[in-house]
Design a protein around this motif. Structure first.
Motif, PDB file in Angstrom:
ATOM      1  N   THR A 160      -2.219  -4.767  -1.868  1.00 46.49           N
ATOM      2  CA  THR A 160      -3.523  -4.196  -2.176  1.00 46.49           C
ATOM      3  C   THR A 160      -4.155  -3.467  -0.991  1.00 46.49           C
ATOM      4  O   THR A 160      -5.205  -2.863  -1.132  1.00 46.49           O
ATOM      5  N   MET A 161      -3.518  -3.525   0.182  1.00 42.24           N
ATOM      6  CA  MET A 161      -4.097  -2.833   1.341  1.00 42.24           C
ATOM      7  C   MET A 161      -3.932  -1.327   1.150  1.00 42.24           C
ATOM      8  O   MET A 161      -2.865  -0.871   0.744  1.00 42.24           O
ATOM      9  N   ASN A 162      -5.003  -0.583   1.447  1.00 43.82           N
ATOM     10  CA  ASN A 162      -4.837   0.872   1.371  1.00 43.82           C
ATOM     11  C   ASN A 162      -4.196   1.383   2.676  1.00 43.82           C
ATOM     12  O   ASN A 162      -4.014   0.633   3.638  1.00 43.82           O
ATOM     13  N   ARG A 163      -3.877   2.645   2.649  1.00 42.02           N
ATOM     14  CA  ARG A 163      -3.098   3.214   3.737  1.00 42.02           C
ATOM     15  C   ARG A 163      -3.787   3.041   5.091  1.00 42.02           C
ATOM     16  O   ARG A 163      -3.146   2.718   6.091  1.00 42.02           O
ATOM     17  N   SER A 164      -5.088   3.244   5.079  1.00 42.24           N
ATOM     18  CA  SER A 164      -5.773   3.193   6.371  1.00 42.24           C
ATOM     19  C   SER A 164      -5.835   1.760   6.910  1.00 42.24           C
ATOM     20  O   SER A 164      -5.670   1.525   8.114  1.00 42.24           O
TER      21      SER A 164
END
Ligand SMILES: *[C@@H]1O[C@H](CO)[C@@H](O)[C@H](O)[C@H]1NC(C)=O
Ligand SMILES: *[C@@H]1O[C@H](CO)[C@@H](O)[C@H](O)[C@H]1NC(C)=O
Ligand SMILES: *[C@@H]1O[C@H](CO)[C@@H](O)[C@H](O)[C@H]1NC(C)=O
Ligand SMILES: *[C@@H]1O[C@H](CO)[C@@H](O)[C@H](O)[C@H]1NC(C)=O
Ligand SMILES: *[C@@H]1O[C@H](CO)[C@@H](O)[C@H](O)[C@H]1NC(C)=O
Length: 461
Positions: free
Chosen positions: A286-290
């Motif tokens: 669930t972590m976004n790219r940033s």
């Protein structure tokens, strides 16, 4: 590459206790400084510091015999002397390495064991008070680098009363190949450094340096630097091509041990990958790219630079007689390495070796050219701060600067887990802080301890 934890280093005072009797030399105050010592006569040249001070430079002085023929892959042997006056006006050869311009062509020469000495111009021969000596070991992953006088120059440091010595040492295979036995015991590059320091002990008086006050300083070191370079390349890749990023995530468990040099652990690093993944990427799906990039930067920085540095500080602190001064450099100046690879509008903090740019000019000339920016008022102020801190340490063993303005004291590292934070984003600040990234350092200490029982090889490859 870019991390708010910044670039931390340790001062390592080297108090050599070897004494040599030597006659006092002197510098002639003319445009061509000359010095006479046991190896012979040297003619140097004048260089000018940023405050307009004229100082004497003696370049390319041989401290060891050329490590060629049967001296290749062997301990360095002290250099002999010469007849007549030796020109010490141009840098000596750099040691063999790949060019830092194209990374393919070969530069340097095996006859490279030479050093440079910079000393304030002292015209009054009667003034024989010896100055503290600062001996600099350049970084470059043990593969590249040289004493190039336009880079590791006296321009900033010799605004203060110190003698600066820089030396070349064997790099790469010629410096570090080892067969693991007496055939080639290895570490030639380090042995060169020791011989250069012995040269300093024997001869530095002739350049008005005090052999009893030698401070060894340097930046970066071997493996940490390799890893950071890996990181900076990854960072470039990520910004250029999204699909590389997805590939990386898919192959995370396979790639992480390679990036971190964990493949050599008994289980090929599987236990470390598992622990690091759950700590730094507690929900990788669930972590976004940033967020992923932020924590990947944190992970690589902590594992390859920050924790090894911190744990060696603790080891030193436990046994060393001399104090340790611990700092975190968090000033993001005009020439920060972070600007080179990143979107200039995002604040990525500071990068490895950013601090070096305030002690030596033009450390990475490519960056300076690429950015085409001139330093601002604050950068110049930071230069004064850094030069004062480093040279006062060389002088009295206590780093101080006028910028403390009487309300800050940089105490040696202690149980309080204290460090000096130098700068804060674009501001010139000097702030004593405590508890250095405690939770993350604890994570690594625990991981190291838990796997030590499984008789892993050491943490640092
Ligand atoms: C030393 O340098 C000077 C000036 O560059 C030059 O004239 C002289 O020939 C050089 N001497 C030697 C021995 O190379
Ligand atoms: C001698 O040199 C030192 C260092 O450059 C300087 O601080 C001192 O004032 C000088 N003393 C005399 C008498 O010139
Ligand atoms: C990023 O890493 C830190 C550990 O330094 C952790 O506390 C945090 O939860 C991580 N973030 C995510 C989204 O996993
Ligand atoms: C990524 O997630 C964080 C935390 O949920 C959020 O603050 C940030 O805005 C997100 N960034 C992007 C580019 O979606
Ligand atoms: C330090 O002291 C000076 C003079 O007393 C004061 O002007 C300055 O604000 C102080 N600086 C800090 C960081 O407290």
């Amino acid at each position: 590459m870019a991390s708010y934890s910044g670039a931390e280093c340790l001062f390592l005072p080297l108090l050599l206790s070897i004494f040599f009797s030597a006659s006092f030399g002197y510098l002639d105050g003319t445009t061509e400084p000359e010095v006479t010592f046991s190896q012979g006569n040297l003619r140097g040249k004048i260089m000018t510091t940023t405050h307009g001070r004229k100082v004497s430079a003696f370049l390319g002085i041989p401290y060891a015999q050329p490590p060629v023929g049967n001296k290749r892959f062997a301990n360095p042997v002290p250099a002999g002397g010469w007849k007549g006056i030796r020109n010490a006006t141009a840098d000596g050869n750099m040691c063999p390495q790949l060019s830092n311009i194209d990374y393919v062509s070969f530069v340097g020469d095996e006859d490279c064991l030479n050093l440079n000495v910079y000393t304030p111009q002292i015209s009054n021969r009667k003034n024989s008070s010896l100055l503290p000596v600062m001996a600099y070991v350049f970084g470059g992953r043990f593969l590249t680098g040289s004493t190039k006088s336009s880079v590791y120059s006296p321009a900033y440091l010799l605004n203060q009363d110190v003698v600066l010595v820089t030396f070349n040492y064997r790099l790469g295979v010629l410096g570090f190949l080892s067969t693991g036995d007496e055939v080639a015991s290895g570490n030639w590059g380090l042995k060169d450094q020791v011989l250069a320091l012995e040269w300093v002990q024997r001869n530095i008086r002739h350049f008005h340096g005090d052999p009893d006050r030698v401070t060894l300083f340097g930046h970066s070191s071997g493996s940490a630097c390799v890893h950071l370079l890996t990181l900076s390349k990854l960072t470039i890749v990520f910004y250029e091509k999204e699909e590389w990023f997805d590939d990386f995530l898919e192959n995370f468990d396979y790639l992480l041990p390679i990036i971190m040099y964990w493949s050599y652990l008994p289980d090929s690093g599987a236990a470390w990958v598992k622990a690091a993944k759950s700590y730094y990427f507690n929900n990788i799906e669930t972590m976004n790219r940033s967020e992923l990039l932020t924590n990947l930067t944190l992970l690589i920085g902590d594992a390859t630079f920050t924790y090894p540095m911190y744990s060696s500080l603790l080891y030193q602190h436990a046994v060393a007689v001399n104090p340790q001064y611990f700092y975190a450099f968090r000033y993001r100046g005009t020439w920060s390495n972070t600007y080179l690879y990143s979107n200039p509008l995002t604040d990525y903090g500071v990068a490895h070796a950013d601090d070096l740019g305030y002690i030596f000019p033009h450390v990475d000339y490519n960056i300076i050219l690429a950015l085409n920016k001139t330093p601002n008022e604050k950068d110049l102020q930071m230069r004064e701060v850094m030069v004062q801190l480093w040279t006062s340490f060389a002088n009295h063993g206590k780093p101080s600067t006028l910028f403390f303005r009487g309300n800050t004291t940089w105490e040696p590292y202690s149980k309080k887990d204290n460090y000096l934070q130098i700068g804060d984003r674009s501001e010139i600040t000097l702030e004593v802080k405590h508890s250095f990234s405690t939770e993350r350092m604890q994570f690594w200490a625990n991981l190291e301890r838990s796997t030590a029982e499984a008789e892993t090889i050491g943490f640092i490859p």
